[in-house]
Scaffold this motif. Structure first.
Motif, mmCIF file in Angstrom:
data_model
loop_
_atom_site.group_PDB
_atom_site.id
_atom_site.type_symbol
_atom_site.label_atom_id
_atom_site.label_comp_id
_atom_site.label_asym_id
_atom_site.label_seq_id
_atom_site.Cartn_x
_atom_site.Cartn_y
_atom_site.Cartn_z
ATOM 1 N N UNK A 275 -3.599 -2.630 55.486
ATOM 2 C CA UNK A 275 -3.155 -1.982 56.726
ATOM 3 C C UNK A 275 -4.107 -0.843 57.080
ATOM 4 N N UNK A 276 -4.750 -0.982 58.230
ATOM 5 C CA UNK A 276 -5.648 0.049 58.757
ATOM 6 C C UNK A 276 -5.017 0.690 59.990
ATOM 7 N N UNK A 277 -5.038 2.015 60.012
ATOM 8 C CA UNK A 277 -4.536 2.792 61.152
ATOM 9 C C UNK A 277 -5.746 3.456 61.807
ATOM 10 N N UNK A 278 -5.984 3.142 63.070
ATOM 11 C CA UNK A 278 -7.121 3.715 63.791
ATOM 12 C C UNK A 278 -6.655 5.013 64.444
ATOM 13 N N UNK A 279 -6.981 6.120 63.815
ATOM 14 C CA UNK A 279 -6.501 7.430 64.242
ATOM 15 C C UNK A 279 -7.366 7.957 65.387
ATOM 16 N N UNK A 280 -6.838 7.892 66.606
ATOM 17 C CA UNK A 280 -7.606 8.344 67.768
ATOM 18 C C UNK A 280 -7.812 9.859 67.764
ATOM 19 N N UNK A 281 -6.866 10.609 67.157
ATOM 20 C CA UNK A 281 -7.011 12.062 67.103
ATOM 21 C C UNK A 281 -8.087 12.486 66.111
ATOM 22 N N UNK A 282 -8.256 11.699 65.064
ATOM 23 C CA UNK A 282 -9.254 12.014 64.062
ATOM 24 C C UNK A 282 -10.667 11.713 64.552
ATOM 25 N N UNK A 283 -10.741 10.792 65.503
ATOM 26 C CA UNK A 283 -12.032 10.436 66.071
ATOM 27 C C UNK A 283 -12.363 11.444 67.163
ATOM 28 N N UNK A 284 -13.246 12.391 66.884
ATOM 29 C CA UNK A 284 -13.528 13.479 67.813
ATOM 30 C C UNK A 284 -14.211 12.997 69.070
ATOM 31 N N UNK A 285 -14.970 11.907 68.996
ATOM 32 C CA UNK A 285 -15.631 11.344 70.171
ATOM 33 C C UNK A 285 -14.872 10.106 70.595
#
Length: 287
Positions: free
Chosen positions: A211-221
């Motif tokens: 299970x992978x969670x793509x964290x949009x907040x962690x991605x600064x760009x």
């Protein structure tokens, strides 16, 4: 073999049960036993998709999604200890288009599920095989989640192992496999696999081995078309990848090469019997 009324009743019951089991699935795309669909999954508590989830984001996630084998496993998927891509670039590109199409239609408590097959090269580039990968894609906290259910498995072996009847007594047909569903992964399950996903991308959070969670907040760009693998304005479709090309597309191919190519497509389930026989006849007529 004589079919009795009892046998016919059992067969009809099995067919109706299979149809009922998937009656609530909204099919986005299907080709033989491969599909992308929307289904209700109340236990996941997924959200309706917002405009934060974009097709480039989905494409980036699927293209960069990798796995590695557990060191303590005696089994092997690839004979490679380094992280390996879950999907080929062409498959990830086409899958992103279909998955995003499904995500854009999600309501609350709905998810996108998929089952995708592709050919992978064997050891040292020989003995290629067709493998199937399944998964579930959904949205929580305006972020993308990807669960892998089955990773590069032999769906024919899984079909037989599940105890399904085979009409010809040898291997299931594409029509029989079309009603068979591999597990697509669930948040409340406990995986027992000899592999695990890896989070090489900074925006990936590994919530569990599958299970992978793509964290949009962690991605600064924020992900954009420029920051993801390039794809055409009209993304390549599965039909463009999987539909068999004419055997005489290569003018330098010999008759034997063309017949072998057709046989390979037929044996892999990508070419219907009627079309296979028609193409063979066309080639033989040229001699």
């Amino acid at each position: 073999m004589k079919i009795t009324n009892c046998n016919l009743l059992v067969l009809l019951t099995l067919v109706l049960f299979s149809l009922a089991a998937h009656a609530q699935d909204k099919i986005i795309w299907q080709h033989q036993y491969d599909y992308v669909a929307i289904k209700t999954a109340s236990q996941i508590n997924g959200e309706a998709t917002s405009n934060i989830i974009t097709q480039p984001m989905v494409l980036h996630a699927l293209t960069t999604l990798k796995y590695k084998e557990n060191n303590d496993s005696i089994f092997s998927l690839s004979r490679n200890s380094n992280p390996v891509s879950v999907f080929s670039h062409d498959t990830a590109n086409a899958l992103a288009s279909k998955v995003f199409q499904g995500l854009s239609q999600l309501s609350a408590n709905e998810v996108v599920v998929f089952s995708i097959s592709e050919k992978t090269p064997g050891y040292l580039g020989i003995d290629s095989k067709t493998v199937t990968t399944t998964g579930t894609v959904f949205v929580t906290n305006n972020s993308l989640n990807i669960l892998i259910g089955a990773l590069q498995v032999n769906i024919v072996k899984r079909y037989i192992k599940a105890g399904n009847a085979i009409q010809n007594g040898r291997v299931p047909t594409a029509a029989e496999l079309a009603h068979f569903r591999l597990a697509t992964g669930a948040p409340d399950e406990t995986p027992n696999d000899n592999w695990q996903l890896v989070n090489e991308d900074p925006s990936f959070v590994l919530k569990r081995s599958n299970w992978i969670y793509v964290n949009s907040q962690r991605n600064t760009t924020p992900l954009s078309v420029a920051s993801t693998p390039t794809y055409a304005a009209t993304p390549q479709t599965f039909e463009e990848i999987e539909e068999p090309r004419a055997a005489n597309d290569n003018p330098t191919a010999t008759v034997e090469d063309r017949l072998q190519r057709l046989k390979s497509l037929f044996d892999s389930g990508y070419l219907p019997k009627a079309l296979y026989e028609d193409k063979v006849k066309q080639i033989l007529d040229e001699i």
